[in-house]
Design an enzyme around this catalytic site. Sequence first.
Site, PDB file in Angstrom:
ATOM      1  CE1 TYR A 118     -28.770  24.089  58.183  1.00  0.00           C
ATOM      2  CE2 TYR A 118     -27.738  26.428  58.368  1.00  0.00           C
ATOM      3  CZ  TYR A 118     -28.777  25.364  58.147  1.00  0.00           C
ATOM      4  OH  TYR A 118     -29.926  26.396  57.293  1.00  0.00           O
ATOM      5  CE1 TYR A 161     -33.043  24.051  51.333  1.00  0.00           C
ATOM      6  CE2 TYR A 161     -31.649  22.622  52.415  1.00  0.00           C
ATOM      7  CZ  TYR A 161     -32.895  23.005  52.104  1.00  0.00           C
ATOM      8  OH  TYR A 161     -33.811  22.374  52.627  1.00  0.00           O
ATOM      9  CD  GLU A 196     -34.216  25.871  58.676  1.00  0.00           C
ATOM     10  OE1 GLU A 196     -34.906  25.532  57.831  1.00  0.00           O
ATOM     11  OE2 GLU A 196     -33.429  26.651  58.555  1.00  0.00           O
TER      12      GLU A 196
END
Length: 190
Positions: A13, A16, A88
Amino acid sequence: MSTSTKINNKFLYFAYGSNLLAARIRISNPSAEFVDIGRLENYRLDFMGYSKVWDGSPATIISTENSHVWGAIWELSNEHLETLDRQEGVDKGIYLGLYVNVINETGTVYRCRCYQQLKNVDDHVPLTELPEDRRPSLTYLKTMVKGAQDCRLPANYIESLKKIKHNGHGSINIDEMNNAGLEACDITWK
């Protein structure tokens, strides 16, 4: 140039945003182990939308020629793919999970899961000039910077993160974030 991908019931994964910070990613994904840092080519970092959790805009990546985004490469157990997707907001149509090639400093290419917001902005505004409705909160930005420092992303990239305009919202909850070290994050905010 070599390539790394899934290994024995695990996946890679590329983080950022807030998941640069080990304490953050491990809240819902305790199997996360740091592997390396890398660069995602032909994408830029941007911020948009609004997160109640963070009280500001979360990060996203936008396809942009001749740009790149640095981040952390984590290895997680396949059992945490669902929790990562949920974190997410894939099930809510906020982010899209995709696979990208990430290059480390020595040229190794990693095939990684990554997330991009489904709705992206068209205008490219320097992150130091983000409009108010696209700014991350102070807490989110500190989480990103602390994670970038801990992962040892390039110093010039960390400096560019520190210059991103934030919305001034959010405060560090020492009881919840003390282990992450955010209260001591080496940042001078303007």
